[in-house]
Design an enzyme around this catalytic site. Sequence first.
Site, PDB file in Angstrom:
ATOM      1  N   GLY A   1      -7.060  -5.085   0.910  1.00 57.76           N
ATOM      2  CA  GLY A   1      -7.041  -4.314  -0.336  1.00 57.76           C
ATOM      3  C   GLY A   1      -6.484  -5.145  -1.479  1.00 57.76           C
ATOM      4  O   GLY A   1      -5.715  -6.084  -1.272  1.00 57.76           O
ATOM      5  N   CYS A   2      -6.874  -4.777  -2.696  1.00 58.21           N
ATOM      6  CA  CYS A   2      -6.536  -5.616  -3.850  1.00 58.21           C
ATOM      7  C   CYS A   2      -5.034  -5.696  -4.110  1.00 58.21           C
ATOM      8  O   CYS A   2      -4.492  -6.756  -4.383  1.00 58.21           O
ATOM      9  CB  CYS A   2      -7.288  -5.127  -5.092  1.00 58.21           C
ATOM     10  SG  CYS A   2      -7.008  -3.403  -5.502  1.00 58.21           S
ATOM     11  N   MET A   3      -4.338  -4.567  -4.028  1.00 52.72           N
ATOM     12  CA  MET A   3      -2.896  -4.576  -4.291  1.00 52.72           C
ATOM     13  C   MET A   3      -2.171  -5.309  -3.168  1.00 52.72           C
ATOM     14  O   MET A   3      -1.209  -6.041  -3.414  1.00 52.72           O
ATOM     15  CB  MET A   3      -2.364  -3.146  -4.339  1.00 52.72           C
ATOM     16  CG  MET A   3      -2.992  -2.349  -5.441  1.00 52.72           C
ATOM     17  SD  MET A   3      -1.889  -2.206  -6.826  1.00 52.72           S
ATOM     18  CE  MET A   3      -2.297  -0.524  -7.294  1.00 52.72           C
TER      19      MET A   3
END
Lengths: 349, 349, 349, 349
Positions: D153-155
Site C-alpha cells: 500500500g502507498c502509505m
Amino acid sequence: MGGTDPTIRVAIVGASGYTGGELIRLLLDHPNVEIAFLSAERHAGKAIGAVHPWLRNCPRMSKLKFRPLDELPDVDVAFSCLPTGALPERLPVLAERAKRVLNLAGDFRLRDPHEIQEHYPKSAAHPPLEDFAYFVPELTPHLPEGRFVSLPGCMAVASIYALYPLLAGNLIGTRVIVDAKTGSTGGGRNSGEPPAERSGNFRVHKLHGHRHVPELHQALTEFTGSALDLQFSAHSLDVPRGILVTAYSQLLPGVEPIDVKRAYAKAYVGKPFVRVRPAPKAPHDFPMLKAVVGSNVAEVAVSVRDGECVAVSAIDNLVKGAAGQAVQAMNMLHGLDEGVGLPRTAVAP
Amino acid sequence: MGGTDPTIRVAIVGASGYTGGELIRLLLDHPNVEIAFLSAERHAGKAIGAVHPWLRNCPRMSKLKFRPLDELPDVDVAFSCLPTGALPERLPVLAERAKRVLNLAGDFRLRDPHEIQEHYPKSAAHPPLEDFAYFVPELTPHLPEGRFVSLPGCMAVASIYALYPLLAGNLIGTRVIVDAKTGSTGGGRNSGEPPAERSGNFRVHKLHGHRHVPELHQALTEFTGSALDLQFSAHSLDVPRGILVTAYSQLLPGVEPIDVKRAYAKAYVGKPFVRVRPAPKAPHDFPMLKAVVGSNVAEVAVSVRDGECVAVSAIDNLVKGAAGQAVQAMNMLHGLDEGVGLPRTAVAP
Amino acid sequence: MGGTDPTIRVAIVGASGYTGGELIRLLLDHPNVEIAFLSAERHAGKAIGAVHPWLRNCPRMSKLKFRPLDELPDVDVAFSCLPTGALPERLPVLAERAKRVLNLAGDFRLRDPHEIQEHYPKSAAHPPLEDFAYFVPELTPHLPEGRFVSLPGCMAVASIYALYPLLAGNLIGTRVIVDAKTGSTGGGRNSGEPPAERSGNFRVHKLHGHRHVPELHQALTEFTGSALDLQFSAHSLDVPRGILVTAYSQLLPGVEPIDVKRAYAKAYVGKPFVRVRPAPKAPHDFPMLKAVVGSNVAEVAVSVRDGECVAVSAIDNLVKGAAGQAVQAMNMLHGLDEGVGLPRTAVAP
Amino acid sequence: MGGTDPTIRVAIVGASGYTGGELIRLLLDHPNVEIAFLSAERHAGKAIGAVHPWLRNCPRMSKLKFRPLDELPDVDVAFSCLPTGALPERLPVLAERAKRVLNLAGDFRLRDPHEIQEHYPKSAAHPPLEDFAYFVPELTPHLPEGRFVSLPGCMAVASIYALYPLLAGNLIGTRVIVDAKTGSTGGGRNSGEPPAERSGNFRVHKLHGHRHVPELHQALTEFTGSALDLQFSAHSLDVPRGILVTAYSQLLPGVEPIDVKRAYAKAYVGKPFVRVRPAPKAPHDFPMLKAVVGSNVAEVAVSVRDGECVAVSAIDNLVKGAAGQAVQAMNMLHGLDEGVGLPRTAVAP
C-alpha cells in the site's frame, strides 16, 4: 528508429529556467540525443538537480553540471533558452560552435523593424548575420533551410492552433478576439510574486499590447493570407502549467457549422500533436489543461451557434509551448519522426 | 445605527448549500438581524456546524439546528437559497409566513415566457401569484414595492457591472463578448467533480447557451435601453471563490477614452460596493479575485486602445454574487444603510 | 460596548507585511480603535491598498498612507509587526511615543541568554530597558502590568494549545513530538519561493532547531511546571494560511482516556477562542484549516488509543497566530471584552 | 532490452480508477508490454479517454475500450486495480485466464487472520486457493515464486522506505511514530469531497487505526526482525498526488549519526528507485513531493540531533505507491531490468 538513426549532440544554453529544465527532462529520454553541454551563468558549477530538484533523481544528471557559455563545445544543435534579450549579444558564440541554433525566446521572431524596436530592443541593436526562420511544425509549409530557427511563443502558438483553420478557410470576419489564460511558469522563475498572492487568485496579466500580439498577427497573416483585426488579452491562473485560449469571431455569411468542422479536421489531419476534439458537449470534452499538462499535445475545439464562432485550444506552455515544440522541430530538421521522445499522454490527475 | 433601528426576523430556506452558509456567516454579524429559522430538508435535525464546519465555532450556532421547511415560523424576511427549481412548488409556504421573500436562485428572474420555459421549467409550471421584482441594488431605479424580490445571478451581475456604463452611455456597438471565469463554489456542493480533477485544471464550463445569458440580456436591455448582440462563455477555475469577467466591445465612432472613463466614474458614484479601479497599469491594479474574496465589493475597470474596449469586473460569487447582495437588498428594503453588516475588505492573502 | 468604552489610538509599525495587513483588516472593524499611524519604511508615502490590494476597497484606507517610523505620534498602543531583528534598535522610538508596545515578532520572547544570543542576536545586542511580558491570553495567569508585551509565535502557540492540558494535568510522559504543518504566509512576503514551486508541493521546512522550539519549551514549562523532552519539526503546505499541529505523547500509567477528555474540557472552559472538538470521529470533525481560516479561533482535539495520545490543533497563523491574538491581548489589557472585533467564523469554503 | 526480450501480454482489471489510469499511462510507453484488455464494469463499452481525459490524446487508446471482466482473455499478467474488497470474489476468473496476478489493492497483504477479518472481511470470506506473496521490490529478499503477488500500500511503502535502515540496523528504540500526509488521489475517485472543501484545507485523515498500520507492522517486522511499537497517523493535503512521511524515533545508546548515515547508504545501494538525499540542509534538499511526482522514485532522508532521529520519505502515491511499483515488480518477475518504462524524473514545476 534503428541503428542508422543519428545521435544528435545538443547544448542547452540558459538551462536553469523552467523552459531549460523541461528541455532537459524531455531530451534525457530521447533515444537519438546526447546532451553535451548545459550553460547557466549564475549557476555555473552547480549540479543540475540543485537547480531543478525534479531532475535530481535521474542518474544521468549526476554527470552534468551547469557551465559558463564560453565553454560551449562543438554541437549539432544549440537550444537557446536564454531570457528574452539575452541571446542577441551571445549569438556569435552559438553561431561559431553549433551547426544549428533553435531559439525558444522572442528575440528573432518578428520581421517588422518597428515592432522589433518596440518589443525587442536588444534584437534591434544586435541583429543576426543571417535571418531566423520562424517555424511552427504543423503550419510552416517547408522545413527551414538555414541554420537559425525561431520557435513560436507559448501564447501565440496556442492562439494560432485555435484560429488557423478559420482564417485559412476564409470562414470568419476579420475581427478576432483572443482571451488567453496562463499558468505561473509562463512568467518564469523570477517573477517575484509570492505564492500566497498567486494562490486562490485569478487576475489580468495584460489587456492590450502584449508582446506576443505582433507575433500572432504576423504568423496568422503569413500562414493564411487573411487580413486580421486582432484584440488579445492575457490573464494569470493559479496553476503552474498550461495555457487555455478562447478565441471569438463571427462566421462569414453563408458559412455553415459543417464547413467549420471540416476545416478543423482537414487542417490537422496527419498532425499527431494537434488534436481536434470532435463534438464536445460536456465541459470535460473540451480542450482543458488536465488533458495536456506534461504532454506535447495541443487540444483544439470549435463551437458555433447563430454565427458566433468560439474556438478553444489548450497546451502545456512548457512543452508544446516551448521545450516540446523545440524537440519536435529538432526531430523534423534531422529527419527523424517528429514524435520521437515526445509524450502524448498528460500526467494527471 | 441607533436604538431605533429595527430588528429583522429572518429565515434562510435551503441553508445547507454554500450560498446558505455564506448568508448565515454574514447575518450572524448583522446588528439588526435575528436568525429565526434555518431549513435544510436532507439535513433537518443536524447542527449548523456539522454541515458548515467553517461556522461551527460561532457560539450562536449552537442554539440553532436545521429544520424542515414546514416548521417555518412567521418572519419578516425569508431568504430562499434553495437550488434552482425547488422554490416554485414551495413558494406558497414562504408566501404565507414571510412578509417578504428574497430569492437567490434563478427561478423568477426572467420575463420572456419562452426563456422561462426553456431554462426554468419548474417556474413555468408553478408561477407565483405575484411577480418577483428583479433587483440589482446599484442599478434598479426604484426600490421594489412588492413582497417578492429576485436577486441577480452571480455570472450575470458580474457582467452587468462591467458593461452597464458603456451601454447606458451609448458608447459601444451592439456586439459584446463576455468571457467569464468562475470558481468551484459556483457549481454548488454536489457537482461530483473530484478534487484531484479540479486541482491544476482550467477548462470550459459552457461556450453557448448558459442559463444566465437571457438574464444578462434582459437586465442590460432594461437598465440601459440599448440593443445588444451578446456572446457569453463561461470557464471553470481551480479556486473556491470568485468570478472574473472580461468583456470585449468596440467604441462607437467619435467616442474617446476619456468619455469611457467618465462614464464609469459617473455610473458608480455613491455606490459603495461597486468600485472603479481608476487607471490600472500593472496587473495587480486591475480587478482581481484576491481583492474581493470574502467581501461584498465588485471591482470594475475598463481599458481602451485603438477603439477596442475591454471591461473587467471581479466579485466573490458567494458574497456580491449571492449572499452579500441579498443582505444589501434587505438593508435597503428595510431602510437601513445598504452597507450594514457587509465587509469591504477581502480576506487575503 | 457602550458609550463609555474607550477609544484606543493605535499605531502599527512595520505594517506592510502580511501580519501588518491582517492587523489593519481586523482593527478597521474594531469599534474601540482609531488607527492613527501606519509605518513601512520601504513603502513610506504609498497608499495602504497599493501594498495590500485586499484592503484597497475599504474607504477608511483612502485617508491613510504608510509613513516613516520617525513620524510616529503619541499613541495608546504601538503594535510592532516588524520582521524579527528589526525592533530592538527601534524600540526607543516606540517606547517614547507609545503608552504600550505589543510585539508580534520573536525578539523579546525568550529569557535564557544563550537562546537569545543564538536565535535573536539583535535582541542580545539591544536589550530593552524593561522586560517584555510573554502573554498567551488563555494561559498567562495574570494580565501583564508593564508597558511591554510579547505575543507568542504562530507555531509555538498552536503547539501550546494542543499540549497544555496534557502537561498541566500531568497526564503524559516527558517525551513529546510535535509535527507542524504551515501555510506560505508563515514565511512572510519575501520568501523568494516561486508560486510554481510551492504549488502542488509539500516539503520539510525544518526538522531540528526551529527558532520557535525554545519559546515552546519555555512556555510549556512555565505554564505547566512540567519537565519536557521535545522534538519539533515543521513542514510547508501549499495553502496561503493556516497551521495544523499534530502532537504525539504517551499517557502515564493509570491515566484513562476520560481523564484526558476532562482535562481538555476544563482547561479551556470560558475561553471563547480555544474550542475543543468534543468527540471527533470522521475526518472533518477534527480541527482543520477550513474551520479556522480568517477567524481568531484555535481548534483543539485529542485522541487516545492504547496509551498513545495524539493531540491536534489548527489556527490561522495570521489571526490567532499573530494579528488576532494581538487584538485579543489589547482588548484584555484595556478592559474590553476579549472578543471585541474578532471573528469566530471562518471564511470558507 | 534487445530483440530477444519478451512481449508481455497484460490485462488491467478495474482500470477506470486513478491507479488503473496511471498503470495505462506507464504501460503505454513500456517497450515489452502489450495491453490486451482493460476492464471497468460501470464503464464497459466506453473509450479509455472518456474516463481518463489525460490519456485521450494517445492514439493507441483509440483502439481500446473498457470491457466487462468476464471477457478477460488469456494474458501473461493481470494487474488488479479493483477497489479494496472487490477482488476476492473475482479472483477465480483472473486465476483461470492469467499466468500471474499482481494485486494493487489491500485484500491479500496481511497474514494475521484477526487483522484480515477486521480490515478485509471480503478477503476473509473468499480466501485465495494459493497465498499471495507480499512483494516490495527493494526489500523482499527473493523473487516470489508463486503466481499471486501483492504489492504494498502507498502509505505503508512510503513508511517502510523511511524506516527500514534504522530497524534493520538495530539503531533505534522500538517506539516509532509515523506522521503521514497524502494527496487527494489517495482517496480514489469517488471520495465525494467537493473541490471547494479540499482547496486550501489541511486536515486529519485518521489518527488511529488506519488500515495500512497492520501491513506496515507486518512488513517491518518481517524485513528487519525488529520488534516495533508503532503509532501511525495520516493527514490529507490539498494536492492531487504525493505522500510525504515523517517518522520519529530515538537512537539506541551508543549509536552515532554516522552509523545512521551509513545504514541508509548501505540499505539502498544499487536500488535505483530509492534515493537517499545525502546531507540535506536547506528545505528543498529534503525529500519533497515536487521532486517525485510523476516518477517512480522514493526519496528518503534522515536527520539526527541529540539522539532524536527523524526520517522522511516522499513518493508519488500513484506511481511508486501503486502503478509504478507494480510495473517494477512485473519487470523483475519477467527477467527485465527493473527500470524499464519507469520515469526517474518528476514532472514539475
